[in-house]
Scaffold this motif. Structure first.
Motif, short mmCIF file in Angstrom:
data_model
loop_
_atom_site.label_atom_id
_atom_site.label_comp_id
_atom_site.label_asym_id
_atom_site.label_seq_id
_atom_site.Cartn_x
_atom_site.Cartn_y
_atom_site.Cartn_z
N LEU A 162 -4.53 5.07 4.52
CA LEU A 162 -4.19 5.59 3.52
C LEU A 162 -4.03 4.48 2.37
N GLN A 163 -4.54 5.15 1.09
CA GLN A 163 -4.32 4.30 -0.19
C GLN A 163 -3.10 4.59 -0.68
N VAL A 164 -2.28 3.40 -0.52
CA VAL A 164 -0.81 3.48 -0.93
C VAL A 164 -0.66 2.65 -2.04
N GLY A 165 0.01 2.95 -3.27
CA GLY A 165 0.06 1.96 -4.49
C GLY A 165 1.45 1.91 -4.99
N TRP A 166 1.63 0.97 -5.90
CA TRP A 166 2.71 0.71 -6.79
C TRP A 166 2.39 0.01 -8.17
N ASN A 167 2.82 0.77 -9.14
CA ASN A 167 2.42 0.15 -10.43
C ASN A 167 3.95 -0.05 -11.25
N GLY A 168 4.09 -1.18 -11.93
CA GLY A 168 5.14 -1.39 -12.35
C GLY A 168 5.15 -2.67 -13.15
N SER A 169 6.37 -3.07 -13.82
CA SER A 169 6.58 -4.27 -14.52
C SER A 169 7.01 -5.40 -13.61
N PRO A 170 6.87 -6.81 -14.11
CA PRO A 170 7.16 -7.86 -13.06
C PRO A 170 8.56 -7.92 -12.84
N HIS A 171 9.48 -7.27 -13.68
CA HIS A 171 10.97 -7.61 -13.40
C HIS A 171 11.42 -6.55 -12.53
N ASN A 172 10.40 -5.30 -11.97
CA ASN A 172 10.71 -4.58 -11.13
C ASN A 172 10.25 -4.86 -9.73
N LEU A 173 9.40 -5.93 -9.60
CA LEU A 173 8.84 -6.41 -8.49
C LEU A 173 9.78 -6.40 -7.24
N ARG A 174 11.17 -6.75 -7.64
CA ARG A 174 12.05 -6.88 -6.19
C ARG A 174 12.03 -5.54 -5.85
N LEU A 175 11.95 -4.32 -6.28
CA LEU A 175 11.86 -3.29 -5.66
C LEU A 175 10.61 -2.97 -4.71
N LEU A 176 9.59 -3.29 -5.06
CA LEU A 176 8.37 -3.31 -3.99
C LEU A 176 8.52 -4.34 -2.94
N GLU A 177 8.86 -5.54 -3.24
CA GLU A 177 9.16 -6.36 -2.21
C GLU A 177 10.05 -6.23 -1.24
N SER A 178 11.16 -5.31 -1.58
CA SER A 178 12.24 -4.90 -0.64
C SER A 178 11.71 -4.26 0.42
N LEU A 179 10.46 -3.58 0.16
CA LEU A 179 9.83 -2.81 1.51
C LEU A 179 8.87 -3.62 1.94
N ALA A 180 8.99 -5.03 2.18
CA ALA A 180 8.12 -5.79 2.81
C ALA A 180 8.10 -5.36 4.28
N ASP A 181 9.03 -5.10 5.08
CA ASP A 181 9.13 -5.00 6.15
C ASP A 181 8.19 -3.65 6.89
N PRO A 182 8.60 -2.29 6.25
CA PRO A 182 7.72 -1.17 6.48
C PRO A 182 6.51 -1.41 6.09
N LEU A 183 6.09 -1.79 5.01
CA LEU A 183 4.84 -2.03 4.62
C LEU A 183 4.06 -2.95 5.55
N ARG A 184 4.50 -4.15 5.75
CA ARG A 184 3.88 -5.06 6.56
C ARG A 184 3.44 -4.32 7.90
N GLN A 185 4.29 -3.61 8.51
CA GLN A 185 4.10 -3.09 9.88
C GLN A 185 2.88 -2.01 9.64
N LEU A 186 3.14 -1.09 8.60
CA LEU A 186 1.79 -0.37 8.44
C LEU A 186 0.47 -0.67 8.15
N VAL A 187 0.78 -1.70 7.51
CA VAL A 187 -0.67 -2.53 6.88
C VAL A 187 -1.53 -3.15 8.19
N GLN A 188 -0.51 -3.65 9.03
CA GLN A 188 -0.93 -4.53 10.28
C GLN A 188 -1.65 -3.55 11.29
N ALA A 189 -0.95 -2.28 11.28
CA ALA A 189 -1.59 -1.32 12.05
C ALA A 189 -2.77 -0.67 11.75
N GLY A 190 -2.94 -1.16 10.26
CA GLY A 190 -4.32 -0.43 9.65
C GLY A 190 -4.10 1.23 9.18
N SER A 191 -2.97 1.44 9.34
CA SER A 191 -2.44 3.00 8.57
C SER A 191 -2.51 3.04 7.24
#
Length: 334
Positions: A162-191
């Motif tokens: 699945l092509q999952v995306g985030w677009n935003g400004s640099p000062h909001n990157l912390r919001l995306l980075e807060s999802l590191a654990d679930p996103l890592r799991q899904l990327v590594q599983a090839g989902s």
């Protein structure tokens, strides 16, 4: 109709651009001439106001200047409106000190009382004005549906991630980075494949596709996604936002997955978005996997989001609302 908008930032500051700037060509065709004046220019050149004689309406776009300016605005001889699209009494990240918080709220409440009309982006913000015994008119956020368009034909996910995306400004990157654990799991599983469009590369320790920000390229990035992420912190500031990035995604026919807070509920519902909520047992993993496994639902949600934007949030729809509100304010003052 001649309207002057006092912008707290620059002309290209997203808040001004999406609240007023993007309407200027359309409004001109409707006989409304909008002139943008920057608050920084006004501060450096106070006599600027005296050169605005003959205007029909003055709009302060969330500049919290001192009430000492009020007599100057009164001398314009036209209605003064105050417009805001954020929870100005707070800010993202580090909280104000108590003295700054007090000063900000004093000025904000003074502007609400001084203005002939207060307009804001959603019901959550309007309720804050109403709590002070004042009235506020909601003017929702708008999107240019000629620029933000769905891709020609959604392709089947099939075996691909699945092509999952985030677009935003640099000062909001912390919001995306807060999802590191679930996103890592899904990327590594090839989902999923994660795609990021931003002026700065996020600090993520797993593979993702990064597209550096380039003006005008954002619509193509968004329309190429299967799902758009909306991570928020749940603060009072976040609750007051009408997330324009989510509205852009819906205009591009892309469903949204994330925290659906009060400010965004005017256009983010079950028809076009999946809410991530611990209380409801919906995690990022289950929400994204559910959309990957149900392509028909995902496509239907994207189409529903596009229809909603065309019906309720296009430049023409919100532009006509602006003209009606401004005309009524002018007529009432006469």
């Amino acid at each position: 109709m001649r309207v002057v908008v006092l912008a707290y930032g620059e002309r290209q500051t997203p808040s001004y651009r999406f609240r007023f700037g993007q309407f200027e060509p359309w409004l001109r065709k409707e006989g409304v001439e909008v002139t943008c004046v920057l608050a920084t220019d006004l501060i450096q050149e106070p006599d600027l106001l005296r050169r605005l004689e003959g205007i029909d309406l003055f709009v302060n776009q969330k500049w919290l200047g001192s009430p000492a300016w009020f007599p100057e605005f009164n001398r314009l001889g036209c209605p003064v409106l105050f417009d805001f699209d954020d929870a100005l009494w707070t800010r993202p990240g580090r909280a104000y000190s108590w003295i700054t918080r007090w000063k900000v709220r004093q000025r904000l409440h003074a502007w609400w009382r001084f203005a002939d009309l207060v307009t804001c982006a959603n019901d959550y913000l309007a309720a804050r004005v109403q709590a002070q015994g004042l009235a506020a008119t909601v003017v929702p956020m708008a999107i240019d549906t000629q620029v933000w368009v769905p891709r020609a034909q959604a392709s089947s996910v099939g075996p691909r991630p699945l092509q999952v995306g985030w677009n935003g400004s640099p000062h909001n990157l912390r919001l995306l980075e807060s999802l590191a654990d679930p996103l890592r799991q899904l990327v590594q599983a090839g989902s999923i494949d994660l795609r990021v469009f931003c002026g700065q590369k996020p600090a993520l320790d797993f593979p993702f596709h990064f597209t550096p920000f380039e003006s005008g390229h954002e619509p193509a990035f968004v329309s190429g996604l299967d799902v758009s992420l909306l991570p928020l912190e749940g603060s009072d500031y976040d609750r007051g936002k009408s997330p324009i990035k989510a509205l852009q995604s819906l205009a591009g026919g892309v469903p949204v997955v994330g925290q659906l807070l009060e400010g965004g509920r005017g256009f983010l519902g079950a028809e076009s978005a999946v809410e991530v909520s611990k209380e409801r047992g919906q995690s990022w993993e289950t929400a994204l996997l559910g959309l990957r496994e149900n392509e028909a639902r995902r496509v239907e949600m994207g189409q529903a989001g596009r229809r909603l934007v065309e019906r309720d949030h296009s430049l023409e729809v919100i532009g006509r609302r602006l003209v009606d509100i401004w005309s009524q304010a002018i007529d009432f003052s006469h």
